[in-house]
Write an enzyme that holds these catalytic residues in place. Sequence first.
Site, PDB file in Angstrom:
ATOM      1  N   SER A 142       0.721  -0.755  -0.153  1.00 22.53           N
ATOM      2  CA  SER A 142       0.329  -0.418   0.555  1.00 22.53           C
ATOM      3  C   SER A 142       0.874   1.314   0.450  1.00 22.53           C
ATOM      4  O   SER A 142       2.091   1.347   0.435  1.00 22.53           O
ATOM      5  CB  SER A 142      -0.814   0.023   1.209  1.00 22.53           C
ATOM      6  OG  SER A 142      -2.080   1.309   1.719  1.00 22.53           O
ATOM      7  N   TYR A 155      -0.866  -0.120  10.803  1.00 23.28           N
ATOM      8  CA  TYR A 155      -1.618  -1.099   9.335  1.00 23.28           C
ATOM      9  C   TYR A 155      -0.468  -0.905   8.880  1.00 23.28           C
ATOM     10  O   TYR A 155       0.563  -1.288   7.779  1.00 23.28           O
ATOM     11  CB  TYR A 155      -2.367  -0.276   8.973  1.00 23.28           C
ATOM     12  CG  TYR A 155      -2.915  -0.408   6.843  1.00 23.28           C
ATOM     13  CD1 TYR A 155      -3.384  -1.480   6.678  1.00 23.28           C
ATOM     14  CD2 TYR A 155      -2.711   0.349   5.902  1.00 23.28           C
ATOM     15  CE1 TYR A 155      -3.520  -2.196   5.620  1.00 23.28           C
ATOM     16  CE2 TYR A 155      -2.477   0.279   5.094  1.00 23.28           C
ATOM     17  CZ  TYR A 155      -3.367  -0.903   4.586  1.00 23.28           C
ATOM     18  OH  TYR A 155      -3.868  -0.949   3.105  1.00 23.28           O
TER      19      TYR A 155
END
Length: 255
Positions: A142, A155
């Site tokens: 990501s 995350y």
Amino acid sequence: MQKPQWSVVWITGASKGIGAALALALAGLGCGVAISARNSQDLHALARSGAGLRGELWPYPLDVTDGAACATTLAQIEAEHGCIDLAVLNAGTHRPLSLDDFEIAAFESLMQLNYMGVVNTAVPLLRSMRRRGAGQLAITASVAGYRGLPTASGYGASKAALINFAEALKLDLAGTGVALSLINPGFVRTPLTARNRFSMPFLLEPEDAAARIIRGLQRRRFEIAFPWRFVFWLKLFRLLPYWLYFPLVRRITRA
């Protein structure tokens, strides 16, 4: 879009979001696609929704945090359908962590799924691909892994680990015949991003993300990052010194 060169594809994290859209797009182009996720019902529903496409969707329920199960599932797919030409390691989850949510278990679960889930599947896959000197492996990380962002200490750290993992692995795989790609999406409309309580710039639909990924994989690009305008600013932020970066991010995110 031209027909891909992959006959057998394996996608983890395939039941929803980007993984599901990618599975349907590849099956629509004629690929046979093994789809894996923890939820067996979602997988079989996805397979039924793909009936009538040029290619087939084959459900293989799997928890990627179980290393032995990953190796067993890979062996089963290859025994039933042949060698995997392309594997997209897409399984992952997102959980924003404020200081009030700061607990060890949250970090452990994010790292076990987002990072170790990729390692658990990559290890047996690379053994198989290196033996035959062919294959393509893609890892979904990501843009959140580029630099630290508010509430992303869990995350973002797991995605930063994947980016570093892929960069190192790219160097190690030179000359083996195995191609490696790193997928760094921005905001895509999925059940995971639905948890965000802020405006998401340049939000894409899963089908758009899948098309961009397929084009990048066909060109064997190392990094497939999108949308470009968003990626451009985040890559620029990577170059900023901390004394500029922290005030700027606080202002933008109002953290």
